[in-house]
Scaffold this active site. Structure first.
Site, PDB file in Angstrom:
ATOM      1  N   HIS A  21      25.170  -8.707  37.148  1.00 12.99           N
ATOM      2  CA  HIS A  21      23.799  -8.457  36.724  1.00 12.99           C
ATOM      3  C   HIS A  21      23.321  -7.164  37.367  1.00 12.99           C
ATOM      4  CE1 HIS A  21      19.655  -9.221  35.543  1.00 12.99           C
ATOM      5  NE2 HIS A  21      19.317  -8.811  36.745  1.00 12.99           N
TER       6      HIS A  21
ATOM      7  N   ASP B  37      11.139 -19.809  33.547  1.00 21.44           N
ATOM      8  CA  ASP B  37      11.117 -18.386  33.876  1.00 21.44           C
ATOM      9  C   ASP B  37      10.493 -17.578  32.740  1.00 21.44           C
ATOM     10  OD1 ASP B  37      11.807 -15.969  35.379  1.00 21.44           O
ATOM     11  OD2 ASP B  37      13.054 -15.598  33.629  1.00 21.44           O
TER      12      ASP B  37
ATOM     13  N   ARG C  85       3.379 -13.319  34.827  1.00 26.15           N
ATOM     14  CA  ARG C  85       3.411 -12.330  35.921  1.00 26.15           C
ATOM     15  C   ARG C  85       3.170 -10.931  35.386  1.00 26.15           C
ATOM     16  NH1 ARG C  85       9.098 -13.088  37.726  1.00 26.15           N
ATOM     17  NH2 ARG C  85       8.701 -11.290  39.035  1.00 26.15           N
TER      18      ARG C  85
ATOM     19  N   SER D  80      13.699 -15.488  39.504  1.00 23.66           N
ATOM     20  CA  SER D  80      13.734 -15.266  38.057  1.00 23.66           C
ATOM     21  C   SER D  80      15.144 -14.842  37.625  1.00 23.66           C
ATOM     22  CB  SER D  80      12.700 -14.183  37.711  1.00 23.66           C
ATOM     23  OG  SER D  80      12.908 -13.668  36.434  1.00 23.66           O
TER      24      SER D  80
ATOM     25  N   LYS E   9      18.377 -17.646  35.800  1.00 27.60           N
ATOM     26  CA  LYS E   9      19.076 -17.413  34.529  1.00 27.60           C
ATOM     27  C   LYS E   9      20.577 -17.276  34.766  1.00 27.60           C
ATOM     28  CE  LYS E   9      15.933 -14.270  33.948  1.00 27.60           C
ATOM     29  NZ  LYS E   9      14.990 -13.237  33.633  1.00 27.60           N
TER      30      LYS E   9
HETATM   31  N1  URA Z   1      14.099  -9.152  35.840  1.00 29.12           N
HETATM   32  C1  URA Z   1      13.982 -10.493  35.717  1.00 29.12           C
HETATM   33  O1  URA Z   1      14.782 -11.132  35.042  1.00 29.12           O
HETATM   34  N2  URA Z   1      12.962 -11.091  36.352  1.00 29.12           N
HETATM   35  C2  URA Z   1      12.074 -10.416  37.117  1.00 29.12           C
HETATM   36  O2  URA Z   1      11.198 -11.031  37.675  1.00 29.12           O
HETATM   37  C3  URA Z   1      12.205  -9.031  37.220  1.00 29.12           C
HETATM   38  C4  URA Z   1      13.232  -8.414  36.565  1.00 29.12           C
END
Ligand code: URA
Length: 424
Positions: A83, A162, A169, A184, A188
């Site tokens: 990621h 999320d 947010r 967050s 995932k």
């Molecule tokens: N990317 C994400 O998946 N979540 C965040 O909070 C910020 C960047």
């Protein structure tokens, strides 16, 4: 014990640690709609201001994972995922996934689309004629087994808490809270089910984290969550003060990735691809040299099979923008700055990115950086090429790009591309 949203908000407002019970309840109740958006907004702001410790953050992540599906993508070889926190010209997933698969691991890359100045992996791949982002779970598993690499859209059932919280947010000034960012991202990634994960945490003007201190804190939080969930995790802290490679856009980034897979391409893209591949293979327990596999052409073969498996034609001509203009050096000298954020915004203005989730992107739009900082230039020499289908976008893009180009400024030593490695 029963909880109320007001009690949880007050606890965090007063700087207390949330209990496991409070975290589990508030995340679940918010996902079900029992906790209202305005209450979660207040809690997110309290977390922004007072933080969460590592154990609270791990529990918060666990609760977000529990809000949705957890995939089982195990095949007959170790799965390892990557990621990136996002950067300008960051096309690394494209050469990396087939490279690591060609070395013997299974690489499921459930990716997203771009928003704002950083591009999305799916937008880039969709510039390949016929290529399909949406795959069923059965298709993902079958392709992982047969090709070893899949890059596709994330299934909607992953961490729905999320999705809801991130949208909130975004409109309440609470995106930048490190425990919320870390939970967050990791909710995932853990729900995707890979055994191991390498994180590319970018730092610099083109990154989400502008300072090394904050990028380090995010990397540590991400790695700690992974360890808490029994995953093998490593984070690389990498420079994002200048764009990665030369191409910033969609089709032009695919073409640059193919150059890398064919043994060429810009040095920095090759360096980062190989560095991330080494970490992924180490976590997967595979003792193969990715630099050798890249040079052998095997990674390109895996790329071609991966693209074909998703309906794309790896040999097809990529779309080209209708209009091109060139930014030239105003005087003789040395290019001392090429700001990643400015290049990213210029590419976005040209049509490579979107302002709202539902906007289309232009496949051919973008910026090609012809010169990198440290190079000597002469007056009139092309520094960048700008591409778009909508020529009315040129003026704004030129203005942005000029603001990010520095000629004959102070010569500062550039930081290494890989700044540090943080292991779990
Ligand atoms: N990317 C994400 O998946 N979540 C965040 O909070 C910020 C960047």
């Amino acid at each position: 014990m029963s909880h109320t949203a007001v009690d949880v908000i007050r606890a965090k407002r007063d700087g207390l640690r949330l209990t496991d019970g409070q975290v589990d309840w508030v995340v679940d109740a918010y996902t079900r709609g029992e906790v209202a958006d305005e209450q979660m907004s207040a809690l997110a702001m309290a977390i922004f201001l007072n933080g969460m410790d590592a154990a609270e953050t791990a529990r918060w992540t666990r609760a977000m994972i529990a809000s949705g599906d957890v995939l089982d993508l195990r095949v007959d070889r170790p799965t390892v995922d990557k990621h990136s926190t996002g950067g300008v010209g960051d096309k690394i997933t494209l050469p990396l996934a087939p490279l690591v698969a060609a070395c013997g691991a299974a690489v499921p890359q459930l990716s997203g689309r771009g928003l704002g100045h950083t591009g999305g992996t799916l937008d880039k791949l969709e510039s390949i004629p016929g290529w399909r982002a949406q795959l069923s779970l059965d298709e993902i598993t079958a392709q992982l087994g047969s090709v070893g690499a899949v890059v596709c859209a994330a299934t909607t059932g992953l961490a729905p808490a999320d999705r809801k919280l991130y949208a909130l947010r975004d409109v309440t000034g609470t995106v930048e809270a490190i425990p919320l960012i870390a939970s967050s991202i990791m909710s995932k990634k853990i729900a995707e089910g890979a055994d191991a994960l390498v994180l590319d945490v970018k730092v610099g003007s083109g990154a989400f984290m502008k300072t090394e201190e904050r990028a380090r804190a995010l990397a540590r939080a991400l790695v700690d969550i992974g360890v808490d969930h029994g995953r093998k995790v490593t984070a690389l802290l990498t420079d994002m003060s200048v764009p990665l490679g030369a191409a910033v856009g969609n089709a032009i980034e695919v073409a640059e990735s193919v150059d890398v897979l064919r043994g060429g391409g810009p040095e920095d893209v090759v360096e980062l691809t190989v560095a991330l591949a080494r970490e992924m293979l180490a976590l997967a327990g595979i003792d193969v040299d990715p630099a050798r596999v890249l040079a052998s052409g095997e990674a390109y073969e895996t790329w071609a099979r991966m693209i074909r498996a998703q309906g794309g034609d790896p040999e097809a001509e990529l779309p080209v923008a209708k209009h091109t203009r060139v930014l030239e050096a105003a005087e003789d000298g040395v290019l001392t700055g090429l700001d990643a954020y400015a290049v990213g915004v210029a590419a976005w203005r040209l049509g490579a990115g979107r302002a709202r989730k539902e906007d289309p992107v232009q496949a051919g739009a973008g910026v090609r950086c012809l010169v990198k900082p440290g190079a000597a230039v002469s007056a009139g020499q092309p520094i960048a090429e700008l591409y778009t289908d909508t020529p009315e976008a040129f003026d704004a893009a030129f203005e942005t790009l000029r603001g990010g180009v520095e000629l004959n400024g102070e010569v500062t030593e550039r930081s290494a591309l890989v700044i540090d490695t943080i292991r779990g």
